[in-house]
Design a protein around this motif. Structure first.
Motif, short mmCIF file in Angstrom:
data_model
loop_
_atom_site.label_atom_id
_atom_site.label_comp_id
_atom_site.label_asym_id
_atom_site.label_seq_id
_atom_site.Cartn_x
_atom_site.Cartn_y
_atom_site.Cartn_z
N TYR A 34 0.87 -1.18 0.00
CA TYR A 34 0.00 0.00 0.00
C TYR A 34 0.90 1.22 0.00
O TYR A 34 1.71 1.39 0.91
CB TYR A 34 -0.88 -0.02 1.25
CG TYR A 34 -1.83 1.15 1.37
CD1 TYR A 34 -3.16 1.04 0.96
CD2 TYR A 34 -1.41 2.37 1.91
CE1 TYR A 34 -4.03 2.11 1.08
CE2 TYR A 34 -2.28 3.44 2.02
CZ TYR A 34 -3.58 3.30 1.61
OH TYR A 34 -4.45 4.37 1.73
N THR A 35 0.78 2.07 -1.05
CA THR A 35 1.72 3.18 -1.17
C THR A 35 1.11 4.35 -1.91
O THR A 35 0.12 4.19 -2.63
CB THR A 35 2.99 2.71 -1.91
OG1 THR A 35 3.99 3.72 -1.81
CG2 THR A 35 2.73 2.36 -3.35
N GLY A 36 1.71 5.50 -1.74
CA GLY A 36 1.42 6.67 -2.55
C GLY A 36 2.46 6.75 -3.64
O GLY A 36 3.61 6.32 -3.46
N CYS A 37 2.06 7.30 -4.78
CA CYS A 37 2.95 7.32 -5.95
C CYS A 37 2.67 8.58 -6.76
O CYS A 37 1.52 8.99 -6.88
CB CYS A 37 2.66 6.07 -6.77
SG CYS A 37 3.54 5.92 -8.32
N SER A 38 3.71 9.16 -7.33
CA SER A 38 3.52 10.27 -8.26
C SER A 38 2.97 9.73 -9.57
O SER A 38 3.08 8.53 -9.86
CB SER A 38 4.85 10.99 -8.49
OG SER A 38 5.75 10.14 -9.16
#
Length: 171
Positions: free
Chosen positions: A6-10
């Motif tokens: 689970y991650t944030g990404c550009s």
């Protein structure tokens, strides 16, 4: 129980800047209680794993804000010991067994970075990938997953400024 990245990404595929900063991510409007938002994800988690750069960023920016879940940090660096944090340089398969045991009937969260998550994938231990795509480009940095991984799109939603995708790893 699943092992989930689970991650944030550009939008251009990076989870951190070249100097390992996540400041760009923290400046965004996030988590309006969306189905795939962190507030709905976090209660599912029983144990976490991350790399040393992610752990160092947490220490530098919000050590009190880290959810007290059993956490394994993969590192060769020296960090101060903690009750909830274990430091390891062991093989991901060995540590995964410990993560699953500790998580019980909850999920294992692979926090990052992308290369560490790739090692879990290579060992056949990655089940899902949840990406929160931020409306920003970085131009360079740490890739979200720096290897070939086949995924199947299961769900798409919006979390305020973020477009969210939930994928299952195709085996």
């Amino acid at each position: 129980m699943a092992t989930i990245y689970y991650t944030g990404c550009s939008l251009d595929g990076f989870i951190a800047t070249p100097d390992h900063s996540l400041d760009w991510l923290m400046s965004r409007d996030i988590d309006g209680g969306a189905d795939m938002g962190f507030d709905t994800f976090a209660p599912r988690v029983g144990a976490c794993a991350m790399g040393a750069s992610t752990w160092q960023w947490l220490l530098d920016h919000d050590p009190e804000g880290w959810t007290p879940k059993p956490t394994w940090v993969f590192t060769h660096r020296d960090f101060a010991e903690s009750d909830q944090v274990r430091f390891t340089s062991a093989d991901v398969a060995q540590v995964h067994a410990e993560l699953v045991r500790e998580a019980g009937d909850k999920d294992v969260w692979l926090v990052g970075g992308g290369d560490l998550v790739g090692q879990f994938h290579d060992a056949g231990l990655l089940d899902e990938v949840w990406v929160q795509y931020a409306p920003v480009t970085l131009g360079a940095g740490a890739p979200v997953l720096p290897r070939h991984v086949e995924l199947s799109l299961d769900e798409v939603t919006r979390n305020r400024d973020f477009m969210c995708g939930r994928y299952t790893v195709v085996r």
